[in-house]
Write a protein that holds these residues in place. Structure first.
Motif, PDB file in Angstrom:
ATOM      1  N   TRP A  61       0.823  -1.205   0.000  1.00  0.00           N
ATOM      2  CA  TRP A  61       0.000   0.000   0.000  1.00  0.00           C
ATOM      3  C   TRP A  61       0.857   1.255   0.000  1.00  0.00           C
ATOM      4  CZ3 TRP A  61       0.727   3.216   4.124  1.00  0.00           C
ATOM      5  CH2 TRP A  61       1.339   2.665   5.242  1.00  0.00           C
ATOM      6  N   LEU A  62       1.971   1.252   0.738  1.00  0.00           N
ATOM      7  CA  LEU A  62       2.857   2.413   0.789  1.00  0.00           C
ATOM      8  C   LEU A  62       3.526   2.630  -0.562  1.00  0.00           C
ATOM      9  CD1 LEU A  62       4.134   4.677   2.464  1.00  0.00           C
ATOM     10  CD2 LEU A  62       5.897   3.035   3.179  1.00  0.00           C
ATOM     11  N   PHE A  63       3.908   1.545  -1.218  1.00  0.00           N
ATOM     12  CA  PHE A  63       4.494   1.661  -2.548  1.00  0.00           C
ATOM     13  C   PHE A  63       3.516   2.332  -3.502  1.00  0.00           C
ATOM     14  CE2 PHE A  63       5.147   0.399  -6.862  1.00  0.00           C
ATOM     15  CZ  PHE A  63       6.502   0.613  -7.044  1.00  0.00           C
ATOM     16  N   PHE A  64       2.280   1.859  -3.517  1.00  0.00           N
ATOM     17  CA  PHE A  64       1.305   2.397  -4.458  1.00  0.00           C
ATOM     18  C   PHE A  64       0.883   3.824  -4.113  1.00  0.00           C
ATOM     19  CE2 PHE A  64       0.946  -2.173  -5.326  1.00  0.00           C
ATOM     20  CZ  PHE A  64       1.257  -2.133  -6.672  1.00  0.00           C
ATOM     21  N   ILE A  65       0.888   4.175  -2.836  1.00  0.00           N
ATOM     22  CA  ILE A  65       0.642   5.569  -2.449  1.00  0.00           C
ATOM     23  C   ILE A  65       1.761   6.453  -2.991  1.00  0.00           C
ATOM     24  CG2 ILE A  65       0.677   7.150  -0.466  1.00  0.00           C
ATOM     25  CD1 ILE A  65      -1.067   5.110   1.001  1.00  0.00           C
ATOM     26  N   GLY A  66       2.992   5.972  -2.958  1.00  0.00           N
ATOM     27  CA  GLY A  66       4.108   6.728  -3.517  1.00  0.00           C
ATOM     28  C   GLY A  66       4.087   6.767  -5.030  1.00  0.00           C
ATOM     29  N   ALA A  67       3.744   5.657  -5.656  1.00  0.00           N
ATOM     30  CA  ALA A  67       3.760   5.579  -7.120  1.00  0.00           C
ATOM     31  C   ALA A  67       2.706   6.481  -7.762  1.00  0.00           C
ATOM     32  CB  ALA A  67       3.546   4.127  -7.557  1.00  0.00           C
ATOM     33  N   THR A  68       1.595   6.671  -7.105  1.00  0.00           N
ATOM     34  CA  THR A  68       0.502   7.448  -7.695  1.00  0.00           C
ATOM     35  C   THR A  68       0.920   8.877  -8.043  1.00  0.00           C
ATOM     36  OG1 THR A  68      -1.137   6.062  -6.613  1.00  0.00           O
ATOM     37  CG2 THR A  68      -1.871   8.236  -7.352  1.00  0.00           C
ATOM     38  N   PRO A  69       1.448   9.682  -7.105  1.00  0.00           N
ATOM     39  CA  PRO A  69       1.840  11.039  -7.508  1.00  0.00           C
ATOM     40  C   PRO A  69       3.019  11.063  -8.474  1.00  0.00           C
ATOM     41  CG  PRO A  69       2.390  10.672  -5.198  1.00  0.00           C
ATOM     42  CD  PRO A  69       1.606   9.488  -5.661  1.00  0.00           C
ATOM     43  N   VAL A  70       3.933  10.100  -8.356  1.00  0.00           N
ATOM     44  CA  VAL A  70       5.074  10.058  -9.289  1.00  0.00           C
ATOM     45  C   VAL A  70       4.551   9.918 -10.713  1.00  0.00           C
ATOM     46  CG1 VAL A  70       7.012   8.646 -10.087  1.00  0.00           C
ATOM     47  CG2 VAL A  70       6.810   9.217  -7.671  1.00  0.00           C
ATOM     48  N   ILE A  71       3.682   8.935 -10.933  1.00  0.00           N
ATOM     49  CA  ILE A  71       3.169   8.665 -12.277  1.00  0.00           C
ATOM     50  C   ILE A  71       2.282   9.815 -12.758  1.00  0.00           C
ATOM     51  CG2 ILE A  71       1.715   7.119 -13.652  1.00  0.00           C
ATOM     52  CD1 ILE A  71       4.444   5.938 -12.927  1.00  0.00           C
ATOM     53  N   LEU A  72       1.379  10.278 -11.923  1.00  0.00           N
ATOM     54  CA  LEU A  72       0.466  11.344 -12.352  1.00  0.00           C
ATOM     55  C   LEU A  72       1.199  12.637 -12.676  1.00  0.00           C
ATOM     56  CD1 LEU A  72      -2.584  10.785  -9.963  1.00  0.00           C
ATOM     57  CD2 LEU A  72      -2.354  10.132 -12.378  1.00  0.00           C
ATOM     58  N   LEU A  73       2.158  13.028 -11.845  1.00  0.00           N
ATOM     59  CA  LEU A  73       2.920  14.245 -12.123  1.00  0.00           C
ATOM     60  C   LEU A  73       3.814  14.076 -13.354  1.00  0.00           C
ATOM     61  CD1 LEU A  73       3.822  15.383  -8.512  1.00  0.00           C
ATOM     62  CD2 LEU A  73       2.310  16.539 -10.126  1.00  0.00           C
ATOM     63  N   ALA A  74       4.381  12.885 -13.530  1.00  0.00           N
ATOM     64  CA  ALA A  74       5.219  12.640 -14.703  1.00  0.00           C
ATOM     65  C   ALA A  74       4.382  12.671 -15.983  1.00  0.00           C
ATOM     66  CB  ALA A  74       5.941  11.308 -14.561  1.00  0.00           C
ATOM     67  N   ILE A  75       3.194  12.119 -15.941  1.00  0.00           N
ATOM     68  CA  ILE A  75       2.307  12.163 -17.114  1.00  0.00           C
ATOM     69  C   ILE A  75       1.912  13.603 -17.420  1.00  0.00           C
ATOM     70  CG2 ILE A  75      -0.024  11.592 -17.934  1.00  0.00           C
ATOM     71  CD1 ILE A  75       0.321   8.866 -16.506  1.00  0.00           C
TER      72      ILE A  75
END
Length: 118
Positions: free
Chosen positions: A50-64
């Motif tokens: 869950w912590l990984f996916f909480i971190g991955a969400t803003p990384v991916i969204l901001l990168a997109i």
């Protein structure tokens, strides 16, 4: 993390190294998000997905978002020394990590469905 930390430090010193999300610099959000991903993988993937996916969400969204703006001629992302928009790099790294981890989750679920233990 080695690429984003210098940008965050530069923003801390100058106040203009990265775009802002309201009052918060985007590079700070990305730094914390990558840190959350690293912590999750380091301390126990099985318990902290869950912590990984909480971190991955803003990384991916901001990168997109940043990559899309860059592609449409609105430079918004910090640049490497060679001029490469770092949101492209973040999209590649974050996307690759997300794909690997989603693959691990699917593999675990498939093994569980077929009676194997992880």
């Amino acid at each position: 993390m080695s690429g984003i930390v210098p940008i965050s430090l530069s923003h801390f010193r100058t106040g203009n190294a990265c775009p802002k999300l309201g009052p918060v610099p985007a590079c700070y959000v990305v730094s914390l998000a990558y840190l959350a991903m690293a912590i999750a993988v380091s301390i126990g993937w099985h318990r902290f997905k869950w912590l990984f996916f909480i971190g991955a969400t803003p990384v991916i969204l901001l990168a997109i978002a940043g990559s899309t703006l860059e592609l449409f001629g609105r430079p918004t992302c910090p640049r490497s020394d060679s001029g490469w928009p770092l949101c492209y790099t973040s999209l590649m790294i974050g996307g690759s990590l997300l794909a690997l981890c989603l693959g691990a989750v699917l593999t675990e679920r498939t093994a569980t469905m077929h009676g194997a233990t992880t």
